[in-house]
Design a protein around this motif. Structure first.
Motif, PDB file in Angstrom:
ATOM      1  N   ALA A 621       1.312   7.407  -4.100  1.00 43.25           N
ATOM      2  CA  ALA A 621       0.979   7.217  -3.154  1.00 43.25           C
ATOM      3  C   ALA A 621      -0.014   5.563  -3.048  1.00 43.25           C
ATOM      4  N   HIS A 622      -0.986   6.657  -3.160  1.00 44.60           N
ATOM      5  CA  HIS A 622      -2.066   4.417  -3.252  1.00 44.60           C
ATOM      6  C   HIS A 622      -1.621   3.750  -3.733  1.00 44.60           C
ATOM      7  N   PHE A 623      -1.329   3.505  -5.000  1.00 37.63           N
ATOM      8  CA  PHE A 623      -0.764   2.104  -5.803  1.00 37.63           C
ATOM      9  C   PHE A 623       0.731   2.295  -6.160  1.00 37.63           C
ATOM     10  N   ALA A 624       1.032   1.950  -4.615  1.00 36.24           N
ATOM     11  CA  ALA A 624       2.713   1.515  -4.662  1.00 36.24           C
ATOM     12  C   ALA A 624       2.916   0.513  -5.373  1.00 36.24           C
ATOM     13  N   ARG A 625       4.277   0.609  -6.309  1.00 40.62           N
ATOM     14  CA  ARG A 625       4.510  -0.190  -7.452  1.00 40.62           C
ATOM     15  C   ARG A 625       4.929  -1.931  -6.868  1.00 40.62           C
ATOM     16  N   GLN A 626       5.744  -1.793  -5.891  1.00 37.63           N
ATOM     17  CA  GLN A 626       6.144  -3.027  -5.314  1.00 37.63           C
ATOM     18  C   GLN A 626       5.101  -3.097  -4.597  1.00 37.63           C
ATOM     19  N   GLY A 627       4.158  -2.999  -4.068  1.00 33.06           N
ATOM     20  CA  GLY A 627       2.977  -4.154  -4.027  1.00 33.06           C
ATOM     21  C   GLY A 627       3.013  -3.698  -2.394  1.00 33.06           C
ATOM     22  N   GLY A 628       2.605  -3.711  -1.487  1.00 31.87           N
ATOM     23  CA  GLY A 628       1.725  -3.773  -0.212  1.00 31.87           C
ATOM     24  C   GLY A 628       1.724  -3.093   0.910  1.00 31.87           C
ATOM     25  N   ASP A 629       2.491  -1.451   0.676  1.00 29.28           N
ATOM     26  CA  ASP A 629       2.527  -0.491   1.116  1.00 29.28           C
ATOM     27  C   ASP A 629       1.929   1.023   0.471  1.00 29.28           C
ATOM     28  N   GLY A 630       0.384   0.546  -0.198  1.00 24.57           N
ATOM     29  CA  GLY A 630      -0.128   1.963  -0.778  1.00 24.57           C
ATOM     30  C   GLY A 630      -0.195   2.945   0.636  1.00 24.57           C
ATOM     31  N   THR A 631      -0.461   3.494   0.814  1.00 20.34           N
ATOM     32  CA  THR A 631      -0.748   4.700   1.621  1.00 20.34           C
ATOM     33  C   THR A 631      -1.861   5.537   0.917  1.00 20.34           C
ATOM     34  N   ILE A 632      -2.612   5.747   1.744  1.00 19.83           N
ATOM     35  CA  ILE A 632      -4.209   7.205   2.027  1.00 19.83           C
ATOM     36  C   ILE A 632      -3.949   8.136   2.548  1.00 19.83           C
ATOM     37  N   PHE A 633      -4.557   8.674   2.223  1.00 16.42           N
ATOM     38  CA  PHE A 633      -4.418  10.222   3.210  1.00 16.42           C
ATOM     39  C   PHE A 633      -5.957  10.362   3.220  1.00 16.42           C
ATOM     40  N   ILE A 634      -6.023  10.472   4.921  1.00 18.34           N
ATOM     41  CA  ILE A 634      -6.954  10.809   5.610  1.00 18.34           C
ATOM     42  C   ILE A 634      -6.918  11.748   7.478  1.00 18.34           C
ATOM     43  N   GLU A 635      -6.740  12.279   7.626  1.00 17.27           N
ATOM     44  CA  GLU A 635      -6.805  13.068   9.491  1.00 17.27           C
ATOM     45  C   GLU A 635      -7.931  13.308   9.360  1.00 17.27           C
TER      46      GLU A 635
END
Lengths: 808, 324
Positions: A621-635
């Motif tokens: 999720a963090h290192f999204a393959r297509q670049g640009g839209d990686g996700t990290i999780f903080i709530e």
């Protein structure tokens, strides 16, 4: 009963290895580059006008970097009423009043220089007895309020009252009435780690305080007052909490020594550390305050309580801190321990020239429980009813409203009382004051008597609202390796908060406990919390964690809907499997679960290739393959309990989201030759809603019970004309290991509190609450004398025996 | 940070002669440390500020326990209290009393000689310097008032050694070495009932050895303290007696500790007991005789009346032990 994976387990505490191995850093272990050491010059009088302060000799000591008095620094007034100036320039009102302070290159130099400060006083008459302090002719401890308006009395204007039903009519109609006055001494929190802090400014004027505190966020707010006084309004105050070696309430307010460190740091431009030694901890820190409680209770012919009439007088000492609000915490117990329809509660708290007092475990509740539960035994005997039966007749039941308006969802008091009584009875042997001969083989066993006593308890178990918010925030942050980093504003001070929080986060998020990392508390990154007190830590942290974890799982599963199929395909490839029967490419968020760090579909939990490690998912999720839209999780989440800030003048309001109950039973042997009380066994059964961390909970209970035994039999800060006579462990008697040579049998009742995280209620204070009355009731059972004044010393027992047997 | 040690010179002489020389050359500025468990807290509180602390720990002949050719038990003054408590060479009562001193950690460090030379204790003296200054220095502290008995002119600090009553009851002898040579004294003669001048020992004299004569009778030590560990005695009763076959007391030495500034021989009770059997009635009368002149003051953690009440109780218990 336990459907949880981790809740209720007995994993070791996450903080124990470093503490045992000497790696944990307490304030006294922390140094900063260029750090100076502070020392305070305290008062030589209980009440005096300061005529002159001469610091010239102190300033000349090599190594001294600053000497400050009230004349050198802006005035800062601290405390709930702002009645306590940090450095006293005109008048000292107690022996521990701070007159001047020194910063020097080492602690010895600082101390030596502080001792060289010469203070000339004009002694003033002083008042040490709270009754005398109420006399219209009494010396005024404060002649004006903080705004300069004249005061006419030593009575502190913090009313706390309650009057429901018709107490006088109920009393007149009662079949049996008992009345008496019960007293308790000042005692010390006696934390293993003494008080201390380090204050330092950066070059922009921002302040960082490393503080032994239970209230980092309220301290931050308090320290802003110092910033305003120093002309640094708007600069940042950061409070960091190091490892804390126990606090027991002593960290519930900010202390003068913290402001002194700030002032010295400001004056010198260097970090300044003040750490109290044991003498200072005893002599110059706020203890638990003494109390005098007059109580009348009555019952009808069948033993049903008819009324309770309580009058409390407390010696606040010279300045107002949170100790002045003990009556607020007496109120729930006074109105709501056992079913009592007519209740009157009145309290007065007065200034004296004694040391000012502060919070300590139970906060008024052990005091009021001492009076109620001892008096209840007297009432039971008067009515000819067995003390346990008396309590069962009047036992609280779930859902029953109480005069104060407490909403009791769950109540295991009946079960706690019954089980405690059964365990005590199961002991066999003699009771009821039977002579017990020959156990010691030393020829005088015939003067030993055995007896048993019991006491119930109610305590807040879902916070205690005495401030405008009783809430707690939490942040859960996932890293790339499947760890849940927890940021919480409450304080681990040795009680086991982090143990309970680890298990709750693990359970709520769906990771294993060793994947949960609880970070040190720091106002810079921990979300707001009102403070760790009132048995609220685990309750609030858990509720906040449950809210944040739900958000976290929702985010994870939403993102997994997209990433899961590829991750399973990789699994299958790695395992050398072809395709599988399960249609993993159509999995939606609502089909997924996360347990012990693995994501899998709930309807195919047993297929190994469908289980995706959380960390793999997180990196995908963090290192999204297509670049640009990686996700990290903080709530984050902020939990505010559904409670009321009570109307103290009326004594009405549901101050806690849950109420915990319990009972303790004690068997004692009293030596009628020496008056010594030896505990033979102690049984404690407690309704905690749900056991979270069994090891931490048991530790809390043992510790509380031992403090309760100290309160019952040993501890007493003795003072003479305001001066403490036993400021050290040699003369301040805490029970030693050799005095705790009896079994303490713990058991827990799980009532599954709907407001609690996983059904749990707060439990931190409970151990100490009913111990003293249980011991006193056992002493009465053994020898037929009623001790009304703690601690129950051998001398008091012998004096009472002499009154029992006047001809002997 | 009030309780820090002041600066001082620390000496560890390796011979008795060297130790005596340091002490006699110091002009009163040097003090002896056995284990230091009494001395160092007092220095932290500035009750004493010696320029030099002389440790006896490196003098080999001061340590150890042996039975000499005449059957006497000889104990070096530097022997740790824990070693005394564990010794099979010492009379059982000595080991038992040693085991009741303070805590295990302190017993490992504290010495026999240090316990016998323990400074007298009082609520008003065992306080930090600023506390004492604020209240006004007491007699033992160089002031002119006793805060325990303000109308009196003496110091009531308490003899709190557990071993002195036992050594006195066993008729022990002490050896002291000073610049004027060596002397031996009955243990009883070392102590004075004066909270300030509690020892008949000059500052440059070193207690080197305790000698206990062979003892074939019955002995006991009964200690009252507030807690089961740590605490100094509130009352300590040592009794050593020879009883004949019928239980008649042939000889007895009865010593009450911690109720005065010195261990007190209960001579009236001893005289009464000789020739009598230890019946309940006899014990009661002996307890009365041993206690009626005892006047404990209000300077411990319990009130004075409690120690007064407990003195006959503990004399009774000690005498019952002898009978058992």
């Amino acid at each position: 009963m336990n459907e949880h994976r981790h809740i209720g387990s007995r994993i070791p505490r996450p903080d124990s290895a470093d503490k045992i191995g000497g790696r944990a850093l307490y304030v006294s272990d922390i140094t900063r580059p260029g750090m100076l050491h502070g020392a305070i010059r305290f008062s030589d009088h209980a009440h005096a006008r300061i005529v002159r302060v001469d610091t010239s000799r102190a300033e000349k000591v090599p190594g001294v970097r600053a000497v400050i008095t009230a004349a050198d620094v802006p005035e800062i007034r601290i405390g709930m009423l702002g009645d306590n100036p940090v450095l006293k320039g005109d008048v000292v009102r107690q022996f521990r009043d701070e007159i001047a302070a020194v910063a020097a290159v080492d602690p010895e130099t600082a101390r030596a220089a502080a001792d060289l400060i010469e203070v000339e006083y004009e002694p003033l008459p002083a008042v040490f007895d709270p009754h005398e302090a109420l006399d219209p002719e009494a010396v005024l401890v404060h002649e004006t309020d903080p705004r300069g308006r004249p005061l006419s009395s030593n009575l502190i204007p913090l009313p706390c009252r309650h009057d429901s039903g018709d107490v006088d009519a109920a009393r007149a109609a009662s079949a049996h009435v008992v009345e008496g006055t019960w007293t308790l001494p000042r005692i010390q929190q006696a934390s293993l780690g003494t008080s201390g802090c380090i204050a330092e400014f950066d070059l922009n004027g921002n302040l960082t305080v490393t503080a032994k505190t239970q209230i980092p966020f309220l301290a931050q707010k308090d320290f802003n007052k110092a910033m305003t006084a120093l002309g640094l309004d708007g600069r940042n105050v950061r409070v960091r909490v190091p490892a804390v070696g126990g606090a027991f309430g002593s960290g519930l307010d900010t202390h003068v020594y913290e402001y002194v460190s700030i002032l010295l740091a400001w004056k010198t431009g260097k970090p300044v550390r003040i750490v109290y030694d044991r003498h200072e901890e005893f002599a110059y820190l706020s203890p638990r305050q003494s109390a005098e409680i007059t109580i009348a209770q009555g019952c009808d012919e069948r033993g049903r309580l008819t009324f309770r009439d309580v009058d409390v007088l407390q010696d606040n000492g010279a300045y107002v801190s949170w100790g002045a609000t003990y009556p607020n915490v007496m109120l729930p117990t006074a109105t709501s321990l056992y079913r009592v329809p007519n209740v009157r509660f009145n309290s007065r708290i007065v200034y004296t020239n004694n040391t000012y007092c502060q919070a300590m475990r139970g906060y008024g509740n052990p005091e009021i429980t001492w009076a109620i539960e001892s008096s209840l035994d007297d009432l039971a005997r008067r009515a000819g009813i067995d003390p346990v039966r008396m309590r069962l007749i009047n036992c609280n039941e779930p859902g029953e409203p109480t005069p104060m308006g407490l909403k009791i969802n769950t109540c295991g008091l009946r079960e706690c009382l019954e089980q405690t009584a059964r365990s005590l009875d199961g002991a066999g042997g003699s009771g009821d004051g039977d002579a017990h001969a020959g156990d010691s083989g030393d020829g005088h066993g015939d003067r030993r008597r055995r007896g048993r006593g019991i006491s119930g308890l109610i305590n807040v178990g879902g916070g205690g609202k005495i401030y405008r918010s009783d809430g707690s925030g939490i942040i859960l942050k996932l890293d790339d390796f499947g760890h849940v980093n927890v940021f919480y504003g409450g304080v681990e001070m040795g009680q086991g908060l982090h143990s309970a929080l680890t298990l709750m986060v693990a359970e709520a998020v769906g990771v294993s406990p060793d994947q949960v990392i609880i970070n040190p508390t720091d106002t810079a990154y921990s979300p707001w919390d009102v403070g760790t007190h009132a048995s609220r830590g685990a309750f609030m942290a858990g509720n906040a964690a449950v809210l944040a974890a739900a958000k976290l799982r929702k985010s994870i599963f939403a993102r997994a809907e997209e990433l899961y199929p590829d991750l399973v395909a990789r699994n299958l490839a790695a395992m050398g499997e072809g395709d599988c029967d399960y249609d993993y490419r159509s999995v939606t968020a609502d089909m997924l679960d996360l347990v012990d760090g693995e994501i899998f579909p709930t309807d195919a939990a047993d297929q190994p290739w469908l289980r995706v490690p959380l960390e793999k998912f997180l990196r995908a999720a963090h290192f999204a393959r297509q670049g640009g839209d990686g996700t990290i999780f903080i709530e984050e989440a902020f939990y505010e309990p559904p409670t009321d800030l009570p109307d103290w003048a009326e004594g009405i309001g549901n101050m806690s989201a849950a109420y915990m109950f319990g009972a303790q039973g004690v068997e004692v042997e009293v030596d009628e030759d020496t008056g010594e009380v030896h505990i033979l066994r102690l049984v404690a059964v407690t309704d905690v809603g749900r056991v979270l961390s069994r090891q931490a909970l048991e530790g809390q209970m043992y510790g509380g019970i031992v403090q309760g035994i100290g309160y019952a039999l040993y501890e007493n800060i003795r003072s003479e004309q305001g001066r403490i006579l036993n400021p050290g462990f040699t003369d301040y008697k805490m029970p030693s290991a050799a005095d705790l040579d009896f079994p303490i049998e713990l058991d827990f009742v799980e009532t599954d509190e709907p407001n609690g995280p996983f059904g749990a209620k707060g439990a931190g204070e409970a151990g100490m609450v009913p111990t003293a009355p249980a011991v006193a009731n056992a002493v009465y059972d053994a020898i037929g004398v009623r001790i009304r004044d703690l601690p129950i010393t051998p001398e008091k027992v012998l004096a009472a025996l002499a009154r029992r047997d006047p001809e002997e | 940070m009030t309780l820090r040690l002041p600066l001082f010179e620390y000496r560890t002489p390796t011979s008795l002669a060297e130790a005596v020389a340091i002490l006699s050359d110091s002009d009163g500025g040097a003090v002896i440390a056995g284990g230091g468990t009494d001395l160092f807290p007092k220095m932290k509180r500035r009750q004493t500020t010696p320029t030099t602390v002389v440790s006896l720990s490196a003098i080999p002949e001061l340590s150890g326990i042996e039975i000499d050719s005449e059957g006497n038990c000889r104990l070096g003054a530097s022997t740790p209290v824990a070693a005394v408590a564990a010794s099979e060479l010492v009379p059982a009562v000595v080991a038992a009393a040693a085991a009741e001193i303070a805590s295990p950690q302190i017993r490992n460090t504290a010495t026999l000689g240090g316990n016998l030379c323990l400074d007298t204790r009082c609520n008003y003296i065992d306080m930090p310097e600023l506390w004492r200054e604020a209240s006004g220095h007491c007699l033992k502290d160089g002031g002119d008032t006793c805060w325990v008995a303000p109308r009196g002119d003496r110091c009531w600090a308490i003899s709190s050694t557990d071993l002195a009553p036992v050594v006195i009851a066993l008729n022990g002898t002490l050896r002291l070495v000073g610049p004027r040579g060596e002397r031996e004294t009955p243990a009883e003669a070392l102590y004075r009932n004066d909270g300030i001048d509690y020892h008949d020992r000059s500052d440059d004299e070193i207690l080197t050895q305790v000698m206990l004569p062979p003892f074939g009778g019955r002995a006991t030590y009964r200690k009252l303290r507030r807690r089961g560990s740590i605490d100094f005695p509130l009352v300590g009763v040592a009794a050593a007696a020879h009883l004949d076959d019928r239980g008649t007391v042939g000889s007895i030495r009865l010593v009450v500790g911690a109720v005065a500034s010195a261990p007190l021989r209960a001579t009236a009770a001893e005289e009464f007991l000789v020739g009598r059997q230890l019946t309940d009635e006899v014990i009661e009368e002996a307890a009365r005789l041993a206690s009626h002149h005892v006047r404990p003051q209000d300077n411990t953690d319990t009130g004075s009346r409690y120690r007064k009440w407990m003195t006959p109780v503990f004399v009774t218990r000690a005498l019952q032990d002898l009978r058992a």
